[in-house]
Structure formats: structure tokens, C-alpha cells
Design a protein around this motif. Sequence first.
Motif, PDB file in Angstrom:
ATOM      1  N   LYS A   1       0.828  -1.204   0.000  1.00  0.00           N
ATOM      2  CA  LYS A   1       0.000   0.000   0.000  1.00  0.00           C
ATOM      3  C   LYS A   1       0.862   1.254   0.000  1.00  0.00           C
ATOM      4  CE  LYS A   1      -3.666   2.340   2.614  1.00  0.00           C
ATOM      5  NZ  LYS A   1      -4.557   2.270   3.811  1.00  0.00           N
ATOM      6  N   GLU A   2       1.954   1.238   0.769  1.00  0.00           N
ATOM      7  CA  GLU A   2       2.784   2.431   0.920  1.00  0.00           C
ATOM      8  C   GLU A   2       3.770   2.619  -0.228  1.00  0.00           C
ATOM      9  OE1 GLU A   2       4.624   2.258   4.736  1.00  0.00           O
ATOM     10  OE2 GLU A   2       2.739   2.497   5.838  1.00  0.00           O
ATOM     11  N   THR A   3       4.246   1.520  -0.817  1.00  0.00           N
ATOM     12  CA  THR A   3       5.284   1.630  -1.850  1.00  0.00           C
ATOM     13  C   THR A   3       4.748   1.484  -3.269  1.00  0.00           C
ATOM     14  OG1 THR A   3       5.788  -0.753  -1.847  1.00  0.00           O
ATOM     15  CG2 THR A   3       6.955   0.634  -0.240  1.00  0.00           C
ATOM     16  N   ARG A   4       3.552   0.912  -3.403  1.00  0.00           N
ATOM     17  CA  ARG A   4       2.968   0.638  -4.724  1.00  0.00           C
ATOM     18  C   ARG A   4       3.915  -0.217  -5.578  1.00  0.00           C
ATOM     19  NH1 ARG A   4      -1.596   3.491  -5.423  1.00  0.00           N
ATOM     20  NH2 ARG A   4      -1.954   5.306  -4.071  1.00  0.00           N
ATOM     21  N   SER A   5       4.527  -1.185  -4.931  1.00  0.00           N
ATOM     22  CA  SER A   5       5.461  -2.073  -5.634  1.00  0.00           C
ATOM     23  C   SER A   5       4.725  -2.926  -6.659  1.00  0.00           C
ATOM     24  CB  SER A   5       6.171  -2.987  -4.631  1.00  0.00           C
ATOM     25  OG  SER A   5       6.889  -2.226  -3.687  1.00  0.00           O
ATOM     26  N   ASN A   6       5.355  -3.109  -7.815  1.00  0.00           N
ATOM     27  CA  ASN A   6       4.775  -3.972  -8.845  1.00  0.00           C
ATOM     28  C   ASN A   6       5.636  -5.202  -9.126  1.00  0.00           C
ATOM     29  OD1 ASN A   6       6.748  -2.367 -10.030  1.00  0.00           O
ATOM     30  ND2 ASN A   6       5.297  -1.214 -11.286  1.00  0.00           N
ATOM     31  N   TYR A   7       6.706  -5.357  -8.336  1.00  0.00           N
ATOM     32  CA  TYR A   7       7.528  -6.568  -8.396  1.00  0.00           C
ATOM     33  C   TYR A   7       7.781  -7.010  -6.953  1.00  0.00           C
ATOM     34  CZ  TYR A   7       8.410  -5.354 -13.272  1.00  0.00           C
ATOM     35  OH  TYR A   7       8.258  -5.052 -14.603  1.00  0.00           O
ATOM     36  N   ILE A   8       7.527  -8.291  -6.679  1.00  0.00           N
ATOM     37  CA  ILE A   8       7.620  -8.802  -5.310  1.00  0.00           C
ATOM     38  C   ILE A   8       8.496 -10.052  -5.274  1.00  0.00           C
ATOM     39  CG2 ILE A   8       6.341  -9.543  -3.264  1.00  0.00           C
ATOM     40  CD1 ILE A   8       5.512  -6.788  -4.212  1.00  0.00           C
ATOM     41  N   ALA A   9       9.392 -10.105  -4.297  1.00  0.00           N
ATOM     42  CA  ALA A   9      10.190 -11.308  -4.051  1.00  0.00           C
ATOM     43  C   ALA A   9      10.199 -11.574  -2.549  1.00  0.00           C
ATOM     44  CB  ALA A   9      11.617 -11.127  -4.561  1.00  0.00           C
TER      45      ALA A   9
END
Length: 227
Positions: A49-57
Motif C-alpha cells: 500500500k505504501e510503496t505501490r510495488s509492482n515486483y515482489i520477491a
Amino acid sequence: MNKILSIFDGSSIAYRSYFVFKDNPLFNSYGENTSAEFGFLNSVLKVLKETRSNYIAVCFDKGKSKRENYYIKYKIHRPKMPDELSLSIYRIKQIVSALNYKIFEIEGYEADDIIGTIVYKLKNSFDKTYIISSDKDLIQLVEDNVFVYDTRSGILYDKNKVVEKFGIEPKFLPDYLTLIGDISDNIEGIRGIGPKTAIELINKFGNLENLIENLDNLPPKIYVEII
């Protein structure tokens, strides 16, 4: 669209979540302890929610750390992982797979080893990289586009925050911990050198290699302890 990578230290987050709820654990309808799963998912949702990351590991420890081959006392003071936490980590991996996030784990390596490798090799491939962990060793990876979110304190470390907190640049954190020791990993420092002295030495000489080359310029008391 910006490319934003978030790398979760799955093992660290699971451990912390489990023990945070140790005195008041959470259970599912089958009577299974789900504190670690709850804490892990909360961390993921908060960060996304805070970073709006679109790649996750998500990275995990696997097996006996190779570091124990070089230092027999490494983490020897830590208790064995509870069986129910081991089961929780297994379920967390199932959750991560169901969310279609990438899991990284390698026999003999800890999650922070893998995280460091990913950041080193891929940091220039992303606009921003966030590391989510309570392991302070990872703070050394902070750069202009690399940040560490400490799940223990809630602090988001950028380069300025690292200097404010530790008094040194991120890249010197390994040298700092070598001098003062690291209780969490059961690593002894140099007797007589505390945080204040370590900061002074690093700010004057930089890394340990340069400090060793300038032993003759050290105060006699510190010189004796180092040699």
C-alpha cells in the motif's frame, strides 16, 4: 510506470511475528498457531500500500548456514525453531505461491545473503527497491534508490536516515559491526571499542582495511586491543 521492487525477508518477518504474539497467540479453527502468517500478511499489505510495488520477491533461510563453518559460535545462543513456527513458515510459502510472488531460497544460505545478491545484481533495473526486514545487517545495502523498511521499529531507512541513526554511511555498517560486535549473531567485537569510538574511527579512516594500514596513528589503548 515506475518499476518498484519489494524484497521481503520472509524468515525474519515470520520469526518476529510469531514471537510478538507469543503471550497471546492467534489460532485458526483447527487450533493451529497462525501468528506468523497473520504478521507476514499484514507486513506485505502495509508495504504494498505504501510503496505501490509492482515486483515482489520473498526470501527464506534454508538449512544450516555456511557461516557456521567459519565461525562455530555464530548464532549458537539462539533456541531451536519451534515446530509450530516451522509449520507456519511452510504455510507462508504456500500463501506466497498462491499470490504468485517469487520465492528465493538456497540450501546453506540465509535470506539476507540472497537479498544482498538480488539487490547487487538488479538494483539498476528498478527505479526503487525496498527491503523489508528487521535484520540491521541489510541496512548496508541502502543507496539512492535502495531503501530498508525495518519491521521492528517501523523506520524507513534512506541514506540520510542511516547517517542520522548510526553516524556513518550505509556502506560502512559491516566495519562498524565488526568493531563493536553484534549480539544478535553472537559475534564479539573488539574490547574497549563501543559505538562512539567505532564511529570516530570509521569517519577518520573509512573501512577496516584503511584503519589497519594506519595502526600507528591509533591511540595506544585502541592499538593494543586491535593487534
